[in-house]
Design a protein around this motif. Structure first.
Motif: not given
Length: 121
Positions: A9-13, A21-27, A81-82, A100-101
């Protein structure tokens, strides 16, 4: 969480408060997820936009990366990613998230995963 692949998944914010902790993701959804649909040719996964919230009664410790985000093919910023979300040690109530975040430590996390109502990507 078994029905999504955080590593794909991609971390968008990323937003953090004292206890959340809140992640917006392309899951990246796995076939076990109820919203999974066959993905288009050329795609590696079935993706859906969503939010992963990790809540705790204790303070959430976050260290953000100083690296700038990448820009994906759609022109959106992404923070990688996470890569890991695991218990720090056996029997420990502390969990670590890395990617990476940045990195975070959360005691006794409560995990909430919500998909957006928009069309799957």
């Amino acid at each position: 969480m078994a029905a999504v692949s955080l590593e794909d998944s991609w971390v968008l914010s990323l937003d953090a408060s004292l206890t959340e902790l809140s992640f917006v993701l392309d899951l990246a959804l796995t076939p076990a997820h109820s919203a999974y649909i066959a993905f288009a040719r050329g795609q590696a996964c079935c993706f859906a936009r969503g939010t992963l919230r990790i809540e705790s009664e204790s303070a959430v410790l976050v260290r953000r990366s100083s690296l700038p985000p990448a820009t994906d093919a759609a022109g959106e910023l992404d923070y990688g990613h996470i890569d890991a979300f695991q218990q720090v040690s056996s029997g420990d109530a502390m969990w670590a998230l890395t990617g990476d975040w940045g990195e975070a430590l959360v005691r006794e996390p409560r995990v909430v995963l919500e998909l957006d109502d928009i069309a799957r990507r």
